[in-house]
Design a protein around this motif. Structure first.
Motif, PDB file in Angstrom:
ATOM      1  N   ASN A 134     -18.853  -1.484   2.230  1.00 15.89           N
ATOM      2  CA  ASN A 134     -19.308  -1.847   3.566  1.00 15.89           C
ATOM      3  C   ASN A 134     -18.132  -2.355   4.385  1.00 15.89           C
ATOM      4  OD1 ASN A 134     -22.034  -1.268   2.952  1.00 15.89           O
ATOM      5  ND2 ASN A 134     -22.303  -3.302   2.065  1.00 15.89           N
ATOM      6  N   VAL A 135     -17.969  -1.800   5.569  1.00 15.84           N
ATOM      7  CA  VAL A 135     -16.836  -2.164   6.419  1.00 15.84           C
ATOM      8  C   VAL A 135     -17.300  -2.476   7.838  1.00 15.84           C
ATOM      9  CG1 VAL A 135     -15.156  -0.826   5.081  1.00 15.84           C
ATOM     10  CG2 VAL A 135     -16.379   0.276   6.965  1.00 15.84           C
ATOM     11  N   ASP A 136     -16.443  -3.212   8.557  1.00 19.75           N
ATOM     12  CA  ASP A 136     -16.677  -3.553   9.965  1.00 19.75           C
ATOM     13  C   ASP A 136     -15.665  -2.826  10.832  1.00 19.75           C
ATOM     14  OD1 ASP A 136     -18.694  -5.407   9.366  1.00 19.75           O
ATOM     15  OD2 ASP A 136     -17.222  -6.985   9.013  1.00 19.75           O
ATOM     16  N   VAL A 137     -16.136  -2.307  11.951  1.00 19.31           N
ATOM     17  CA  VAL A 137     -15.269  -1.753  12.988  1.00 19.31           C
ATOM     18  C   VAL A 137     -15.816  -2.206  14.328  1.00 19.31           C
ATOM     19  CG1 VAL A 137     -14.329   0.313  14.064  1.00 19.31           C
ATOM     20  CG2 VAL A 137     -14.714   0.280  11.595  1.00 19.31           C
ATOM     21  N   ASP A 138     -15.069  -3.079  15.013  1.00 19.05           N
ATOM     22  CA  ASP A 138     -15.495  -3.597  16.319  1.00 19.05           C
ATOM     23  C   ASP A 138     -16.892  -4.197  16.264  1.00 19.05           C
ATOM     24  OD1 ASP A 138     -13.091  -2.769  17.426  1.00 19.05           O
ATOM     25  OD2 ASP A 138     -13.880  -0.826  18.038  1.00 19.05           O
ATOM     26  N   GLY A 139     -17.169  -4.931  15.193  1.00 19.75           N
ATOM     27  CA  GLY A 139     -18.446  -5.616  15.064  1.00 19.75           C
ATOM     28  C   GLY A 139     -19.596  -4.757  14.587  1.00 19.75           C
ATOM     29  N   LYS A 140     -19.343  -3.487  14.327  1.00 22.11           N
ATOM     30  CA  LYS A 140     -20.387  -2.589  13.831  1.00 22.11           C
ATOM     31  C   LYS A 140     -20.184  -2.297  12.350  1.00 22.11           C
ATOM     32  CE  LYS A 140     -21.125  -0.303  18.297  1.00 22.11           C
ATOM     33  NZ  LYS A 140     -21.146   0.998  19.036  1.00 22.11           N
ATOM     34  N   GLN A 141     -21.290  -2.073  11.643  1.00 22.51           N
ATOM     35  CA  GLN A 141     -21.261  -1.850  10.201  1.00 22.51           C
ATOM     36  C   GLN A 141     -21.261  -0.356   9.860  1.00 22.51           C
ATOM     37  OE1 GLN A 141     -21.683  -4.389   7.452  1.00 22.51           O
ATOM     38  NE2 GLN A 141     -20.778  -5.567   9.110  1.00 22.51           N
ATOM     39  N   TYR A 142     -20.370   0.017   8.914  1.00 20.08           N
ATOM     40  CA  TYR A 142     -20.306   1.388   8.422  1.00 20.08           C
ATOM     41  C   TYR A 142     -20.058   1.350   6.911  1.00 20.08           C
ATOM     42  CZ  TYR A 142     -19.523   2.407  13.396  1.00 20.08           C
ATOM     43  OH  TYR A 142     -19.649   2.487  14.752  1.00 20.08           O
ATOM     44  N   ASP A 143     -19.927   2.543   6.329  1.00 23.54           N
ATOM     45  CA  ASP A 143     -19.546   2.605   4.915  1.00 23.54           C
ATOM     46  C   ASP A 143     -18.379   3.557   4.718  1.00 23.54           C
ATOM     47  OD1 ASP A 143     -20.411   5.378   4.107  1.00 23.54           O
ATOM     48  OD2 ASP A 143     -22.380   4.621   4.666  1.00 23.54           O
ATOM     49  N   GLU A 144     -17.593   3.301   3.677  1.00 20.01           N
ATOM     50  CA  GLU A 144     -16.483   4.165   3.279  1.00 20.01           C
ATOM     51  C   GLU A 144     -16.748   4.711   1.884  1.00 20.01           C
ATOM     52  OE1 GLU A 144     -12.640   1.984   5.450  1.00 20.01           O
ATOM     53  OE2 GLU A 144     -12.988   1.779   3.293  1.00 20.01           O
ATOM     54  N   MET A 145     -16.356   5.950   1.644  1.00 17.98           N
ATOM     55  CA  MET A 145     -16.491   6.575   0.336  1.00 17.98           C
ATOM     56  C   MET A 145     -15.130   6.583  -0.372  1.00 17.98           C
ATOM     57  SD  MET A 145     -17.468  10.524  -0.655  1.00 17.98           S
ATOM     58  CE  MET A 145     -19.171  10.498  -0.099  1.00 17.98           C
ATOM     59  N   HIS A 146     -15.085   5.945  -1.546  1.00  9.77           N
ATOM     60  CA  HIS A 146     -13.837   5.877  -2.305  1.00  9.77           C
ATOM     61  C   HIS A 146     -14.009   6.450  -3.707  1.00  9.77           C
ATOM     62  CE1 HIS A 146     -11.240   3.126   0.242  1.00  9.77           C
ATOM     63  NE2 HIS A 146     -12.405   3.107   0.879  1.00  9.77           N
ATOM     64  N   GLY A 147     -12.932   7.062  -4.208  1.00  4.37           N
ATOM     65  CA  GLY A 147     -12.922   7.603  -5.561  1.00  4.37           C
ATOM     66  C   GLY A 147     -11.605   7.337  -6.240  1.00  4.37           C
ATOM     67  N   ASP A 148     -11.392   8.017  -7.334  1.00  9.06           N
ATOM     68  CA  ASP A 148     -10.221   7.851  -8.196  1.00  9.06           C
ATOM     69  C   ASP A 148      -8.915   7.908  -7.404  1.00  9.06           C
ATOM     70  OD1 ASP A 148      -8.239   8.115 -10.194  1.00  9.06           O
ATOM     71  OD2 ASP A 148      -9.650   9.095 -11.534  1.00  9.06           O
ATOM     72  N   GLY A 149      -8.091   6.888  -7.563  1.00  6.85           N
ATOM     73  CA  GLY A 149      -6.793   6.888  -6.899  1.00  6.85           C
ATOM     74  C   GLY A 149      -5.894   8.005  -7.376  1.00  6.85           C
ATOM     75  N   GLY A 150      -6.162   8.519  -8.607  1.00  5.10           N
ATOM     76  CA  GLY A 150      -5.353   9.595  -9.151  1.00  5.10           C
ATOM     77  C   GLY A 150      -5.497  10.908  -8.421  1.00  5.10           C
ATOM     78  N   VAL A 151      -6.465  11.024  -7.536  1.00  8.44           N
ATOM     79  CA  VAL A 151      -6.592  12.228  -6.709  1.00  8.44           C
ATOM     80  C   VAL A 151      -5.337  12.407  -5.853  1.00  8.44           C
ATOM     81  CG1 VAL A 151      -7.869  13.261  -4.780  1.00  8.44           C
ATOM     82  CG2 VAL A 151      -9.111  12.173  -6.664  1.00  8.44           C
ATOM     83  N   ILE A 152      -4.752  11.291  -5.414  1.00  6.29           N
ATOM     84  CA  ILE A 152      -3.574  11.344  -4.552  1.00  6.29           C
ATOM     85  C   ILE A 152      -2.293  11.059  -5.314  1.00  6.29           C
ATOM     86  CG2 ILE A 152      -2.410  10.191  -2.606  1.00  6.29           C
ATOM     87  CD1 ILE A 152      -5.042  10.022  -1.207  1.00  6.29           C
ATOM     88  N   THR A 153      -2.294  10.062  -6.175  1.00  7.71           N
ATOM     89  CA  THR A 153      -1.092   9.737  -6.941  1.00  7.71           C
ATOM     90  C   THR A 153      -1.471   9.242  -8.325  1.00  7.71           C
ATOM     91  OG1 THR A 153       0.959   8.424  -6.968  1.00  7.71           O
ATOM     92  CG2 THR A 153      -0.979   7.378  -6.035  1.00  7.71           C
ATOM     93  N   GLU A 154      -0.682   9.613  -9.315  1.00 10.41           N
ATOM     94  CA  GLU A 154      -0.926   9.167 -10.685  1.00 10.41           C
ATOM     95  C   GLU A 154      -0.384   7.765 -10.924  1.00 10.41           C
ATOM     96  OE1 GLU A 154      -2.123  10.630 -13.976  1.00 10.41           O
ATOM     97  OE2 GLU A 154      -3.438  11.202 -12.325  1.00 10.41           O
ATOM     98  N   VAL A 155       0.584   7.361 -10.118  1.00 15.99           N
ATOM     99  CA  VAL A 155       1.212   6.049 -10.324  1.00 15.99           C
ATOM    100  C   VAL A 155       1.933   5.649  -9.044  1.00 15.99           C
ATOM    101  CG1 VAL A 155       3.323   7.092 -11.274  1.00 15.99           C
ATOM    102  CG2 VAL A 155       2.729   4.730 -11.887  1.00 15.99           C
ATOM    103  N   PHE A 156       1.911   4.366  -8.732  1.00 12.09           N
ATOM    104  CA  PHE A 156       2.692   3.853  -7.600  1.00 12.09           C
ATOM    105  C   PHE A 156       3.331   2.534  -8.020  1.00 12.09           C
ATOM    106  CE2 PHE A 156      -1.310   1.665  -7.100  1.00 12.09           C
ATOM    107  CZ  PHE A 156      -1.028   0.474  -6.441  1.00 12.09           C
ATOM    108  N   ALA A 157       4.320   2.086  -7.255  1.00 15.28           N
ATOM    109  CA  ALA A 157       5.085   0.917  -7.690  1.00 15.28           C
ATOM    110  C   ALA A 157       5.132  -0.162  -6.619  1.00 15.28           C
ATOM    111  CB  ALA A 157       6.494   1.342  -8.117  1.00 15.28           C
ATOM    112  N   TYR A 158       6.332  -0.483  -6.154  1.00 18.78           N
ATOM    113  CA  TYR A 158       6.494  -1.646  -5.283  1.00 18.78           C
ATOM    114  C   TYR A 158       6.593  -1.300  -3.810  1.00 18.78           C
ATOM    115  CZ  TYR A 158      11.412  -0.230  -5.735  1.00 18.78           C
ATOM    116  OH  TYR A 158      12.583   0.485  -5.730  1.00 18.78           O
ATOM    117  N   GLY A 159       6.437  -0.040  -3.455  1.00 22.82           N
ATOM    118  CA  GLY A 159       6.472   0.333  -2.048  1.00 22.82           C
ATOM    119  C   GLY A 159       7.848   0.789  -1.612  1.00 22.82           C
ATOM    120  N   PRO A 160       7.934   1.439  -0.472  1.00 23.24           N
ATOM    121  CA  PRO A 160       9.188   2.045  -0.043  1.00 23.24           C
ATOM    122  C   PRO A 160      10.169   1.108   0.651  1.00 23.24           C
ATOM    123  CG  PRO A 160       7.466   2.558   1.521  1.00 23.24           C
ATOM    124  CD  PRO A 160       6.809   1.789   0.408  1.00 23.24           C
ATOM    125  N   SER A 161       9.777  -0.136   0.924  1.00 20.48           N
ATOM    126  CA  SER A 161      10.673  -0.973   1.738  1.00 20.48           C
ATOM    127  C   SER A 161      10.812  -2.406   1.236  1.00 20.48           C
ATOM    128  CB  SER A 161      10.178  -1.010   3.189  1.00 20.48           C
ATOM    129  OG  SER A 161       8.854  -1.537   3.246  1.00 20.48           O
TER     130      SER A 161
END
Length: 396
Positions: free
Chosen positions: A231-258
C-alpha cells in the motif's frame, strides 16, 4: 463426455482469464513518487541508491561489504558458507549487507552476526518443498496469479525473522551499519532497494510485518509465487504496487555506484579502502554438455544459460565498480565439481549437502576468487567437492 468436459473447461478458463483480479495501481505518471504508507524514506530506486554510512579513510574501522545473491534452494550453500566462515574465525563485522531473493532470506541473520548461525543453519537444512510452497489446485491456477502459494514461505520467514532479530537489526543500524534488500517493482520494471535497518528502527507498530513482506517479495519468483502488494501514498491518495523477486533485474547488488566517490585519493592502488565479498548461491562457470532434442530440455537449458549469463553480467559490473573505487574484490560460488542428486525444488538431503559444501569451503580457506575468469577453464584452481553426505545438520 470427456470431450464435453474439456470444452467446458476451456470456456471456463477463457472467461476466468478475462476477468482477472482487481487492482488499484499507481498512475503511470506518478509511479516514481509513491511512498509506503506510514514509512516515508525507507527505500529508493536503483539509480538513487547510496548507503548513508561513514567510511573511515584511515581503515580504523572494519569496512567490509557482503552481497548475497539469489539461487532458491542453493541458498543452503551461502548459509553453510557463513557458518563455516564463523568457524574459521575470519568472518568480518560487515558494514553493509545486501540480499536478493534467497539472499534476502539469509541477509538479516548474516547481518546480526554469528550469534544466529544456528537459526540460519536450521532454516536451510531442516526444510523441504512443502515448507516453502503449496501447489495450487486447478481452479486456483486458472484464476490466480501463480503456480504455487507462498504461504508456507511466509510462515518460515515469520519464524526466522522475529521481534528479537528486528531489535538486533535496529541496534546495528544505530551503530552505523546498513542492511538492504532488493525487489522488482513489476509495474515500473525497475529495481527497488529497501533500507531494512530504517524499517526496523522506525518504531512503527507494523515494522515487523513490512519487514516480512519485503523479504517475501524479494523471494517471490514470478509465476511460481504470487507477487506481493504494498500500500502506497501518492499526493494523499491510496494505491498499490506489485513487487516480485529482485532477481528478475539483478542477481546481486552491493554498495551503490557513488558511495566511495567522495573519499580522497589514496595515492596508491595497493591501499584498499574497503572489501567486497560476494556469495553467489549457484554455479558461475560454464558447463558444456549435449542437449537432447526435446522441448523441455531445450527450454530448461536456455533458461539456465540465460540466468548464468545474467549472473556473469552482475559479477562483471561489481568487479569493474570495485576496481574503479580501489575496493578489494572477492567472490565465491558453487564449484562445477558439485553434482546435485535430486531434482526436487527444495530437497532436504540436497540442501544439507550444499550446506556442508559451503561450510567446508569457508572453514578451510574460503576459496575466494579475486578476478572474473569469464567462462574460461578454471578447473585447475577450483575447489574439489568431496562427497561428504552427512545430513544430520540439526545438531550443533
Amino acid at each position: 463426455m470427456n470431450k464435453l468436459f474439456l470444452n467446458g473447461l476451456f470456456c471456463v478458463s477463457v472467461m476466468m482469464a478475462g476477468c482477472g483480479l482487481q487492482r488499484n495501481p499507481v498512475p503511470i505518471a506518478q509511479i516514481t513518487n509513491s511512498q509506503i504508507t506510514g514509512f516515508p524514506g525507507i527505500r529508493s530506486w536503483e539509480v538513487d541508491y547510496k548507503p548513508d554510512v561513514q567510511i573511515a579513510y584511515d581503515n580504523s574501522t572494519d569496512c567490509s561489504f557482503l552481497a548475497l545473491s539469489g539461487g532458491g534452494a542453493n541458498g543452503a550453500f551461502g548459509a553453510g558458507y557463513l557458518c563455516g566462515w564463523t568457524q574459521a574465525g575470519t568472518r568480518p563485522d560487515f558494514k553493509i549487507v545486501t540480499g536478493i531473493s534467497t539472499g534476502s532470506l539469509i541477509a538479516p541473520l548474516a547481518f546480526v552476526g554469528p550469534k544466529y548461525d544456528q537459526r540460519l543453519k536450521t532454516g536451510y537444512t531442516t526444510i523441504s518443498t512443502k515448507d516453502i510452497m503449496h501447489v495450487q489446485g486447478l481452479l486456483e491456477l486458472l484464476w490466480g496469479e501463480s503456480y504455487a502459494s507462498s504461504k508456507p514461505l511466509a510462515k518460515m520467514i515469520a519464524w526466522q525473522m522475529d521481534k528479537e532479530v528486528l531489535q538486533e537489526i535496529a541496534k546495528a543500524h544505530a551503530q552505523g551499519r546498513r542492511l538492504y534488500m532488493g525487489t522488482t517493482n513489476l509495474d515500473a520494471e525497475r529495481l527497488m532497494i529497501w533500507d531494512m535497518g530504517a524499517i526496523a528502527s522506525s518504531g512503527h507498530p507494523d515494522a515487523l510485518e513490512l519487514f516480512h513482506k519485503v523479504m517475501l517479495a524479494s523471494a517471490s519468483i514470478p509465476g511460481a509465487f504470487p507477487p506481493v502488494y504494498f500500500n502506497v501514498d501518492v499526493d494523499g491518495k491510496q494505491y498499490d504496487e506489485m513487487h516480485g523477486d529482485g532477481g528478475v533485474i539483478t542477481e546481486v547488488f552491493a554498495y551503490g555506484p557513488s558511495l566511495l566517490r567522495d573519499l580522497p585519493e589514496t595515492g596508491s592502488t595497493e591501499t584498499k579502502i574497503c572489501s567486497l565479498f560476494i556469495i553467489r548461491n549457484g554455479k558461475l562457470d560454464s558447463e558444456s554438455e549435449p542437449v537432447p532434442r526435446k522441448f523441455i530440455d531445450i527450454v530448461k537449458r536456455s533458461f539456465s544459460t540465460l540466468m548464468k549469463a545474467h549472473s556473469w553480467e552482475d559479477i562483471f559490473r561489481l568487479y569493474e565498480l570495485t576496481q574503479n573505487d580501489n575496493v578489494d574484490f572477492s567472490y565465491v560460488s558453487i564449484p562445477n565439481s558439485y553434482v546435485a542428486h535430486s531434482k526436487e525444488p527444495f530437497d532436504s538431503k540436497e540442501m544439507n549437502r550444499l550446506f556442508n559444501l559451503g561450510f567446508e569451503m569457508a572453514a578451510h580457506g574460503g576459496n575466494w576468487r579475486k578476478t572474473v575468469p569469464a567462462f574460461s577453464d578454471t578447473k585447475a584452481d577450483e575447489w574439489v567437492w568431496m562427497p561428504y553426505d552427512s545430513t544430520d545438520n540439526t545438531k550443533d
